[in-house]
Scaffold this motif. Structure first.
Motif, PDB file in Angstrom:
ATOM      1  N   GLY A 172       3.200 -84.280 -74.858  1.00 21.50           N
ATOM      2  CA  GLY A 172       3.931 -85.342 -75.646  1.00 21.50           C
ATOM      3  C   GLY A 172       3.277 -85.458 -76.952  1.00 21.50           C
ATOM      4  N   ILE A 173       2.506 -84.289 -77.348  1.00 18.39           N
ATOM      5  CA  ILE A 173       1.829 -84.139 -78.585  1.00 18.39           C
ATOM      6  C   ILE A 173       2.707 -83.091 -79.479  1.00 18.39           C
ATOM      7  CG2 ILE A 173      -0.322 -83.663 -79.974  1.00 18.39           C
ATOM      8  CD1 ILE A 173      -0.444 -86.280 -78.380  1.00 18.39           C
ATOM      9  N   SER A 174       2.969 -83.551 -80.556  1.00 16.31           N
ATOM     10  CA  SER A 174       3.724 -82.475 -81.532  1.00 16.31           C
ATOM     11  C   SER A 174       2.819 -81.202 -81.849  1.00 16.31           C
ATOM     12  CB  SER A 174       4.069 -83.259 -82.685  1.00 16.31           C
ATOM     13  OG  SER A 174       4.484 -82.223 -83.553  1.00 16.31           O
ATOM     14  N   ALA A 175       3.647 -80.115 -81.731  1.00 13.33           N
ATOM     15  CA  ALA A 175       3.092 -78.962 -82.170  1.00 13.33           C
ATOM     16  C   ALA A 175       2.383 -78.941 -83.418  1.00 13.33           C
ATOM     17  CB  ALA A 175       3.924 -77.722 -81.725  1.00 13.33           C
ATOM     18  N   ASP A 176       2.724 -79.651 -84.408  1.00 14.78           N
ATOM     19  CA  ASP A 176       2.445 -79.624 -85.714  1.00 14.78           C
ATOM     20  C   ASP A 176       1.207 -80.477 -85.924  1.00 14.78           C
ATOM     21  OD1 ASP A 176       4.673 -78.185 -86.307  1.00 14.78           O
ATOM     22  OD2 ASP A 176       5.890 -79.913 -87.083  1.00 14.78           O
ATOM     23  N   THR A 177       0.467 -81.201 -84.763  1.00 13.66           N
ATOM     24  CA  THR A 177      -0.498 -81.843 -84.873  1.00 13.66           C
ATOM     25  C   THR A 177      -1.801 -81.026 -85.110  1.00 13.66           C
ATOM     26  OG1 THR A 177       0.550 -83.574 -83.306  1.00 13.66           O
ATOM     27  CG2 THR A 177      -1.950 -83.835 -83.719  1.00 13.66           C
ATOM     28  N   PRO A 178      -2.452 -81.405 -86.024  1.00 17.90           N
ATOM     29  CA  PRO A 178      -3.765 -80.547 -86.540  1.00 17.90           C
ATOM     30  C   PRO A 178      -4.515 -80.274 -85.314  1.00 17.90           C
ATOM     31  CG  PRO A 178      -3.375 -81.993 -88.391  1.00 17.90           C
ATOM     32  CD  PRO A 178      -2.351 -82.575 -87.016  1.00 17.90           C
ATOM     33  N   ALA A 179      -4.881 -79.249 -85.205  1.00 16.18           N
ATOM     34  CA  ALA A 179      -5.731 -78.695 -83.910  1.00 16.18           C
ATOM     35  C   ALA A 179      -7.279 -78.990 -83.926  1.00 16.18           C
ATOM     36  CB  ALA A 179      -5.531 -77.463 -83.457  1.00 16.18           C
ATOM     37  N   VAL A 180      -7.891 -79.400 -82.983  1.00 14.40           N
ATOM     38  CA  VAL A 180      -9.621 -79.333 -82.923  1.00 14.40           C
ATOM     39  C   VAL A 180      -9.719 -78.009 -82.594  1.00 14.40           C
ATOM     40  CG1 VAL A 180     -11.464 -80.166 -81.840  1.00 14.40           C
ATOM     41  CG2 VAL A 180      -9.770 -81.700 -82.466  1.00 14.40           C
ATOM     42  N   VAL A 181     -10.384 -77.103 -83.181  1.00 18.67           N
ATOM     43  CA  VAL A 181     -10.768 -75.740 -82.985  1.00 18.67           C
ATOM     44  C   VAL A 181     -12.278 -75.517 -82.716  1.00 18.67           C
ATOM     45  CG1 VAL A 181     -10.414 -73.399 -83.876  1.00 18.67           C
ATOM     46  CG2 VAL A 181      -8.915 -74.903 -84.596  1.00 18.67           C
ATOM     47  N   THR A 182     -12.448 -74.533 -81.644  1.00 16.91           N
ATOM     48  CA  THR A 182     -13.860 -74.374 -81.437  1.00 16.91           C
ATOM     49  C   THR A 182     -13.614 -72.518 -81.032  1.00 16.91           C
ATOM     50  OG1 THR A 182     -15.535 -74.657 -80.061  1.00 16.91           O
ATOM     51  CG2 THR A 182     -13.509 -74.691 -78.859  1.00 16.91           C
ATOM     52  N   GLY A 183     -14.674 -72.112 -80.765  1.00 15.96           N
ATOM     53  CA  GLY A 183     -14.975 -70.774 -80.620  1.00 15.96           C
ATOM     54  C   GLY A 183     -16.149 -70.014 -81.289  1.00 15.96           C
ATOM     55  N   SER A 184     -15.959 -68.604 -81.055  1.00 17.11           N
ATOM     56  CA  SER A 184     -17.138 -67.732 -81.507  1.00 17.11           C
ATOM     57  C   SER A 184     -16.612 -66.241 -81.695  1.00 17.11           C
ATOM     58  CB  SER A 184     -18.543 -68.035 -80.954  1.00 17.11           C
ATOM     59  OG  SER A 184     -19.528 -67.453 -81.768  1.00 17.11           O
ATOM     60  N   HIS A 185     -17.307 -65.414 -81.236  1.00 13.51           N
ATOM     61  CA  HIS A 185     -17.032 -63.848 -81.307  1.00 13.51           C
ATOM     62  C   HIS A 185     -17.655 -63.081 -80.131  1.00 13.51           C
ATOM     63  CE1 HIS A 185     -21.158 -62.446 -82.724  1.00 13.51           C
ATOM     64  NE2 HIS A 185     -21.357 -63.710 -82.864  1.00 13.51           N
ATOM     65  N   LEU A 186     -17.063 -62.041 -79.674  1.00  8.63           N
ATOM     66  CA  LEU A 186     -17.594 -61.136 -78.630  1.00  8.63           C
ATOM     67  C   LEU A 186     -18.217 -59.853 -79.303  1.00  8.63           C
ATOM     68  CD1 LEU A 186     -14.307 -61.538 -76.308  1.00  8.63           C
ATOM     69  CD2 LEU A 186     -16.700 -62.520 -76.058  1.00  8.63           C
ATOM     70  N   ASP A 187     -17.946 -59.403 -80.259  1.00  9.02           N
ATOM     71  CA  ASP A 187     -18.610 -58.236 -80.686  1.00  9.02           C
ATOM     72  C   ASP A 187     -19.984 -58.305 -80.929  1.00  9.02           C
ATOM     73  OD1 ASP A 187     -17.737 -59.778 -83.227  1.00  9.02           O
ATOM     74  OD2 ASP A 187     -18.333 -58.141 -84.187  1.00  9.02           O
ATOM     75  N   THR A 188     -20.594 -57.418 -80.812  1.00  9.29           N
ATOM     76  CA  THR A 188     -22.160 -57.230 -80.984  1.00  9.29           C
ATOM     77  C   THR A 188     -22.775 -56.220 -82.124  1.00  9.29           C
ATOM     78  OG1 THR A 188     -22.962 -55.443 -79.484  1.00  9.29           O
ATOM     79  CG2 THR A 188     -22.270 -57.658 -78.532  1.00  9.29           C
ATOM     80  N   THR A 216     -28.938 -67.592 -90.719  1.00  5.34           N
ATOM     81  CA  THR A 216     -28.053 -66.360 -90.179  1.00  5.34           C
ATOM     82  C   THR A 216     -26.211 -66.615 -90.084  1.00  5.34           C
ATOM     83  OG1 THR A 216     -28.079 -67.532 -87.898  1.00  5.34           O
ATOM     84  CG2 THR A 216     -29.436 -65.765 -88.371  1.00  5.34           C
ATOM     85  N   GLY A 217     -25.734 -65.803 -90.767  1.00  4.24           N
ATOM     86  CA  GLY A 217     -24.356 -66.113 -90.967  1.00  4.24           C
ATOM     87  C   GLY A 217     -23.554 -66.386 -89.993  1.00  4.24           C
ATOM     88  N   HIS A 218     -22.391 -67.138 -89.932  1.00  2.00           N
ATOM     89  CA  HIS A 218     -21.551 -67.235 -88.576  1.00  2.00           C
ATOM     90  C   HIS A 218     -20.287 -67.639 -89.003  1.00  2.00           C
ATOM     91  CE1 HIS A 218     -25.175 -68.026 -86.019  1.00  2.00           C
ATOM     92  NE2 HIS A 218     -25.604 -68.717 -87.091  1.00  2.00           N
ATOM     93  N   ASP A 219     -19.061 -67.406 -88.052  1.00  2.00           N
ATOM     94  CA  ASP A 219     -17.537 -67.821 -88.438  1.00  2.00           C
ATOM     95  C   ASP A 219     -17.515 -69.116 -89.116  1.00  2.00           C
ATOM     96  OD1 ASP A 219     -16.581 -65.221 -87.549  1.00  2.00           O
ATOM     97  OD2 ASP A 219     -17.236 -65.921 -85.622  1.00  2.00           O
ATOM     98  N   THR A 220     -18.443 -70.058 -88.873  1.00  3.07           N
ATOM     99  CA  THR A 220     -18.197 -71.518 -89.247  1.00  3.07           C
ATOM    100  C   THR A 220     -18.378 -71.438 -90.842  1.00  3.07           C
ATOM    101  OG1 THR A 220     -19.563 -72.359 -87.387  1.00  3.07           O
ATOM    102  CG2 THR A 220     -19.461 -73.806 -89.260  1.00  3.07           C
ATOM    103  N   MET A 221     -19.089 -70.439 -91.472  1.00  2.68           N
ATOM    104  CA  MET A 221     -19.102 -70.452 -92.811  1.00  2.68           C
ATOM    105  C   MET A 221     -17.727 -70.046 -93.350  1.00  2.68           C
ATOM    106  SD  MET A 221     -22.431 -67.794 -93.641  1.00  2.68           S
ATOM    107  CE  MET A 221     -22.401 -68.171 -95.638  1.00  2.68           C
ATOM    108  N   SER A 222     -16.808 -69.370 -92.663  1.00  2.00           N
ATOM    109  CA  SER A 222     -15.455 -69.074 -93.199  1.00  2.00           C
ATOM    110  C   SER A 222     -14.536 -70.457 -93.026  1.00  2.00           C
ATOM    111  CB  SER A 222     -14.943 -67.945 -92.601  1.00  2.00           C
ATOM    112  OG  SER A 222     -15.611 -66.626 -92.595  1.00  2.00           O
ATOM    113  N   LEU A 223     -14.645 -71.006 -91.991  1.00  2.00           N
ATOM    114  CA  LEU A 223     -13.736 -72.295 -91.488  1.00  2.00           C
ATOM    115  C   LEU A 223     -13.974 -73.400 -92.334  1.00  2.00           C
ATOM    116  CD1 LEU A 223     -11.339 -72.246 -89.272  1.00  2.00           C
ATOM    117  CD2 LEU A 223     -13.062 -70.191 -89.107  1.00  2.00           C
ATOM    118  N   ALA A 224     -15.177 -73.746 -92.873  1.00  2.00           N
ATOM    119  CA  ALA A 224     -15.467 -74.554 -93.632  1.00  2.00           C
ATOM    120  C   ALA A 224     -14.993 -74.369 -95.048  1.00  2.00           C
ATOM    121  CB  ALA A 224     -17.277 -74.528 -93.795  1.00  2.00           C
TER     122      ALA A 224
END
Length: 415
Positions: A72-88, A362-370
């Protein structure tokens, strides 16, 4: 919310061990971006996402996005996003990046069963977060945030001369299209990343959860020292233009400058040193070195950079070895969202977990998303502060605490 602690934690620990098999060797875990072990790990997570019933797609830079949209939620509704990375990094550990990915999946597995959600939730596996292979950090998240430098990225190659463009082609992607990875305005409500601390502040203070206020800026330099190669036995000391001697003086200068600024939250490190021709009986005729500068205040980064330039100039003159300095990347410190951090702080109190506001060097993907959405970075203690190392370790109780905070935070933001 009720947590099935033992079941969720057992699943997380099992997934961390499984992902560690992709690229594991006697030195640690080596899973460079877009390498065969990285492809294996990525496919493993895609399978988990599909089994969870998520809508899964890979964007134009290789970010994997698993999306759950409540009924029942529209696909256009802003998403709550989480995650990180797998490369080392080469010979890295099991937890850096992976912990955030696996805990995000575990949190969403639980949240999918709740009917109160009013926003889609996405788990993102960001591509090429580490700079180990292509010398630029957070490639995937920068593309998602619209921070692409297409002309530069098209030319990126690793130490073996393999181009980023060619590696993207193995995923069916083309560098000409990477700008399309940028998210449309207002498509993300907020972003929350869980990560290991990569320091000892939490461990020393016996604090459960770190809430990051600010992430240090990174400036990366490549310094090339030119000398004259010659026979290591035949050339008189006073007649030599030994590039490695000058380079050694520069290494010490960088370290001494770093000591002056550490109390101001800044640091500088020589991370790579390459000598040419690299022959045991030849005076080095050229040395390349990479310098990593980080700080919480832009003014101190600028001061460190200027002091390094001044020191390099003096050393080049004294030893008659010309030096070139190239700035490979230059970023500014990022302040994370205070309202979001207050929410997380309140959640920690509710869960009877201790928390501490701190800055991250230490740098993180959060820096970009901010750059495009309110963003937060939650960190958990790691043993002895060790990371980017095979000894990297996070205790199960710290993982459990991080999972609880992440799950409650996502629930609060998505309901």
């Amino acid at each position: 919310m009720q947590f099935h602690h033992s079941r969720d934690l057992a699943w997380i620990l099992a997934q961390i061990e499984q992902l560690a098999q992709f690229g594991q060797n006697k030195s640690g875990v080596t899973r460079l971006a877009f390498s065969p072990p990285d492809h294996q790990a990525r496919q493993h997570v895609i399978t988990i996402m599909q089994d969870m019933g998520l809508t899964v797609h890979t964007d134009a830079i290789g970010n994997i996005i698993g999306r759950f949209t409540p009924n029942g939620i529209s696909a256009d509704t802003p998403a709550v996003v989480t995650g990180s990375h797998l490369d080392t990094v080469p010979a890295g550990g099991k937890y850096d990046g992976v912990l955030g990915v696996v805990c995000s999946l575990a949190a969403l597995r639980r949240l999918k069963t709740y009917e109160e959600l009013r926003h889609p939730i996405e788990v993102v596996v960001f591509a090429a977060e580490e700079s180990s292979r292509f010398e630029i950090a957070a490639i995937g998240s920068k593309a998602m945030a619209g921070l692409v430098k297409t002309a530069v990225w098209k030319r990126l190659k690793d130490a073996d001369g393999i181009a980023l463009a060619d590696e993207l082609q193995t995923l069916g992607l083309q560098t000409e299209h990477i700008e399309t990875a940028a998210r449309p305005a207002n498509s993300i409500k907020c972003f929350v990343e869980l990560h290991i601390e990569q320091g000892r502040v939490l461990e020393q203070g016996r604090v459960d959860i770190g809430i990051v206020d600010r992430i240090s800026a990174l400036t990366r330099l490549k310094i090339t020292v030119a000398g004259t190669p010659g026979h290591a036995g035949g050339a008189a000391i006073e007649d030599r233009q030994d590039a490695l001697v000058s380079a050694a003086m520069i290494v010490l200068a960088v370290r001494n400058i770093a000591v002056e600024y550490e109390y101001q939250g800044a640091v500088a490190t020589v991370t790579i040193l390459k000598t040419h021709p690299g022959v045991s009986n030849v005076i080095p005729g050229q040395v390349e070195m990479w310098v990593d500068i980080r700080g919480n205040e832009q003014e101190y980064i600028v001061e460190i950079l200027q002091e390094i330039k001044d020191a390099v100039s003096s050393i080049a003159d004294e030893y008659d070895t010309p030096v070139a300095i190239a700035v490979l990347s230059s970023e500014k410190p990022i302040n994370l969202d205070d309202t979001l951090n207050q929410t997380i702080e309140a959640i920690c109190t509710k869960l009877k977990l201790t928390s501490l506001r701190l800055d991250s060097r230490t740098g993180h993907d959060t820096m970009s998303l901010a750059h495009i959405a309110p963003s937060a970075l939650v960190v958990v203690p790691c043993q002895d502060g060790i990371s980017h190392n095979s000894s990297e370790y996070v205790a199960p109780e710290n993982i459990a605490a991080g999972l609880e905070v992440l799950t409650e935070t996502l629930y609060f933001l998505a309901k």
